[in-house]
Design an enzyme around this catalytic site. Structure first.
Site, PDB file in Angstrom:
ATOM      1  N   GLY A   7       0.868  -1.176   0.000  1.00 30.25           N
ATOM      2  CA  GLY A   7       0.000   0.000   0.000  1.00 30.25           C
ATOM      3  C   GLY A   7       0.899   1.218   0.000  1.00 30.25           C
ATOM      4  N   GLY A   9       0.734   4.362  -0.977  1.00 34.41           N
ATOM      5  CA  GLY A   9       0.088   5.642  -1.277  1.00 34.41           C
ATOM      6  C   GLY A   9       0.867   6.743  -0.576  1.00 34.41           C
ATOM      7  CE  LYS A 186      -3.441   8.970  14.122  1.00 34.14           C
ATOM      8  NZ  LYS A 186      -2.512   8.495  13.108  1.00 34.14           N
ATOM      9  CG  ASN A 190      -8.653   9.397  13.412  1.00 39.47           C
ATOM     10  OD1 ASN A 190      -8.425  10.574  13.152  1.00 39.47           O
ATOM     11  ND2 ASN A 190      -7.710   8.476  13.366  1.00 39.47           N
ATOM     12  CD  GLU A 269      -8.445   4.107   6.814  1.00 39.93           C
ATOM     13  OE1 GLU A 269      -8.152   5.231   7.264  1.00 39.93           O
ATOM     14  OE2 GLU A 269      -7.641   3.151   6.821  1.00 39.93           O
TER      15      GLU A 269
HETATM   16  P1  NAD Z   1      -3.588   6.217   0.563  1.00 40.14           P
HETATM   17  O1  NAD Z   1      -4.960   6.019   0.022  1.00 40.14           O
HETATM   18  O2  NAD Z   1      -2.798   7.397   0.111  1.00 40.14           O
HETATM   19  O3  NAD Z   1      -2.690   4.921   0.247  1.00 40.14           O
HETATM   20  C1  NAD Z   1      -3.206   3.633   0.295  1.00 40.14           C
HETATM   21  C2  NAD Z   1      -2.587   2.871  -0.869  1.00 40.14           C
HETATM   22  O4  NAD Z   1      -3.015   1.514  -0.798  1.00 40.14           O
HETATM   23  C3  NAD Z   1      -3.018   3.397  -2.248  1.00 40.14           C
HETATM   24  O5  NAD Z   1      -1.877   3.740  -3.012  1.00 40.14           O
HETATM   25  C4  NAD Z   1      -3.779   2.220  -2.869  1.00 40.14           C
HETATM   26  O6  NAD Z   1      -3.606   2.114  -4.263  1.00 40.14           O
HETATM   27  C5  NAD Z   1      -3.143   1.057  -2.137  1.00 40.14           C
HETATM   28  N1  NAD Z   1      -3.930  -0.173  -2.195  1.00 40.14           N
HETATM   29  C6  NAD Z   1      -5.278  -0.333  -2.178  1.00 40.14           C
HETATM   30  N2  NAD Z   1      -5.606  -1.637  -2.324  1.00 40.14           N
HETATM   31  C7  NAD Z   1      -4.426  -2.304  -2.418  1.00 40.14           C
HETATM   32  C8  NAD Z   1      -4.105  -3.681  -2.597  1.00 40.14           C
HETATM   33  N3  NAD Z   1      -5.045  -4.611  -2.688  1.00 40.14           N
HETATM   34  N4  NAD Z   1      -2.795  -4.027  -2.666  1.00 40.14           N
HETATM   35  C9  NAD Z   1      -1.831  -3.078  -2.571  1.00 40.14           C
HETATM   36  N5  NAD Z   1      -2.086  -1.756  -2.407  1.00 40.14           N
HETATM   37  C10 NAD Z   1      -3.362  -1.389  -2.336  1.00 40.14           C
HETATM   38  O7  NAD Z   1      -3.730   6.187   2.163  1.00 40.14           O
HETATM   39  P2  NAD Z   1      -2.761   6.854   3.246  1.00 40.14           P
HETATM   40  O8  NAD Z   1      -3.183   8.250   3.486  1.00 40.14           O
HETATM   41  O9  NAD Z   1      -1.361   6.566   2.895  1.00 40.14           O
HETATM   42  O10 NAD Z   1      -3.192   6.022   4.561  1.00 40.14           O
HETATM   43  C11 NAD Z   1      -2.799   4.680   4.762  1.00 40.14           C
HETATM   44  C12 NAD Z   1      -3.159   4.287   6.207  1.00 40.14           C
HETATM   45  O11 NAD Z   1      -2.429   5.131   7.121  1.00 40.14           O
HETATM   46  C13 NAD Z   1      -4.630   4.493   6.572  1.00 40.14           C
HETATM   47  O12 NAD Z   1      -5.028   3.528   7.511  1.00 40.14           O
HETATM   48  C14 NAD Z   1      -4.644   5.880   7.222  1.00 40.14           C
HETATM   49  O13 NAD Z   1      -5.748   6.063   8.101  1.00 40.14           O
HETATM   50  C15 NAD Z   1      -3.323   5.845   7.962  1.00 40.14           C
HETATM   51  N6  NAD Z   1      -2.705   7.152   8.245  1.00 40.14           N
HETATM   52  C16 NAD Z   1      -2.640   8.122   7.280  1.00 40.14           C
HETATM   53  C17 NAD Z   1      -1.996   9.318   7.571  1.00 40.14           C
HETATM   54  C18 NAD Z   1      -1.821  10.392   6.522  1.00 40.14           C
HETATM   55  O14 NAD Z   1      -1.381  11.517   6.862  1.00 40.14           O
HETATM   56  N7  NAD Z   1      -2.064  10.157   5.242  1.00 40.14           N
HETATM   57  C19 NAD Z   1      -1.441   9.522   8.847  1.00 40.14           C
HETATM   58  C20 NAD Z   1      -1.514   8.488   9.800  1.00 40.14           C
HETATM   59  C21 NAD Z   1      -2.148   7.307   9.470  1.00 40.14           C
END
Ligand code: NAD
Length: 309
Positions: A7, A9, A186, A190, A269
């Site tokens: 994942g 992202g 957290k 949220n 989520e």
């Molecule tokens: P995001 O949507 O940017 O990234 C998630 C990634 O997972 C995407 O690139 C997507 O294509 C990929 N994905 C989806 N299905 C998949 C699969 N089957 N196999 C492989 N990859 C797959 O999300 P994010 O913002 O990076 O958040 C990720 C986690 O971290 C979440 O649980 C979020 O709540 C948590 N989080 C985010 C932040 C933030 O600032 N963005 C901070 C703390 C925690």
């Protein structure tokens, strides 16, 4: 260390970029073909307060293309995709692979433990933020921390090594035996701000447009922390109240990720945040009426999104 980011992202690519820069062998695993292609062609562009650099010493592929077990797999999909992602990356999970989740919500340890011995499962929370503006480009501003622990509470060599690896990449991390309290705190934050903003389309600051907004948010915090405390998890309501008040006062323009997902027509989520709290509350006979109402409202929004996309 050979590290896979499952994942890749916003968070996953930011972590992967820093870990690769620190000299680890990093593989980004994702299903977003545009992002994978951009990283393969031009490298991963990482922007922080200290500037922008392009990280080229990492590979990027679909999870089912990863054929060799890694030392550490950091799971950073949204929580509703964790299991399908782990299933497709199963060739990269060997008997010695550590699975780490720093995702938001509850139930992460349980989901990871379906794919590895519980002794190799680690969970935690992070205050690092990250954004992905376009394929191949991530940014993170300000500083963050990571608090983490093994899912079974054992202080293992692998835990020490994982924390050291994250610290070596500048992702300041500590072992925290009270990680469950941090996770629930957290979730309380949220469950209140994410779901209220997702339903109302308010920014965080706009929740104070009426006198009832802040008390409603704090009521949800109270419900969630009460469930944690009833389960003997020492979540501290005052900490969360302070964080919520700080967000209402100082992060007024912020759109929480759940609102961003709703506005972009993506699934939220909600199941692992308000949904998991409601499940935990039911199991011990607690009522969490505000948390539950918001769960159902966001689920209606999610259902409408799925029908129209
Ligand atoms: P995001 O949507 O940017 O990234 C998630 C990634 O997972 C995407 O690139 C997507 O294509 C990929 N994905 C989806 N299905 C998949 C699969 N089957 N196999 C492989 N990859 C797959 O999300 P994010 O913002 O990076 O958040 C990720 C986690 O971290 C979440 O649980 C979020 O709540 C948590 N989080 C985010 C932040 C933030 O600032 N963005 C901070 C703390 C925690």
């Amino acid at each position: 260390m050979h590290i896979a980011i499952l994942g890749a992202g916003a968070m996953g690519s930011f972590f992967g970029g820093l870990l690769a820069q620190a000299g680890n062998h990093v593989t980004l695993l994702d299903v977003d073909e545009a992002h994978l292609a951009a990283v393969r062609q031009d490298g991963l562009e990482v922007t922080t307060d200290s500037g922008t650099r392009t990280v080229r010493n990492l590979s990027a592929m679909r999870p089912d293309e990863a054929k060799h077990p890694v030392d550490l797999m950091i799971v950073f999909t949204k929580t509703m995709y964790t299991e399908v992602a782990l299933q497709s990356a199963r060739d990269a999970i060997g008997p010695g692979t550590v699975l780490l989740s720093l995702q938001n919500g509850l139930g992460n340890a349980e989901r990871l433990a379906k794919f590895a011995d519980v002794a190799n499962v680690m969970v935690g929370v992070t205050t690092w933020p990250a954004d992905k503006s376009e394929p191949g480009k991530v940014s993170s501003h300000g500083a963050g921390t990571i608090r983490m622990m093994t899912a079974n509470g054992a202080q293992t060599e692998a835990l020490k090594q994982t924390v050291a690896t994250l610290n070596g990449a500048g992702l300041s991390s500590i072992v925290d035996a009270n990680v469950w309290a941090a996770i629930w705190e957290k979730v309380a934050f949220n469950a209140a701000l994410n779901s209220l903003c997702a339903v109302t389309h308010c920014t965080v600051g706009e929740l104070t447009s009426t006198a009832d907004g802040e008390p409603l948010a704090l009521r949800i915090v109270n419900e969630v922390v009460s469930v944690a405390n009833a389960k003997d998890i020492a979540a501290n309501e005052e900490h969360v109240v302070e964080n919520v008040r700080n967000a209402l006062a100082h992060h007024r323009a912020h759109r929480p990720s759940m609102l961003q997902d709703v506005l972009a027509g993506r699934r939220t989520e909600i199941d692992s945040i308000n949904g998991a709290v409601v499940d935990a509350a039911r199991a011990i006979g607690h009522a969490v009426p505000c948390t539950e109402t918001l769960l159902h409202l966001v689920k209606l929004i999610d259902a409408r999104t799925q029908q129209t996309h």
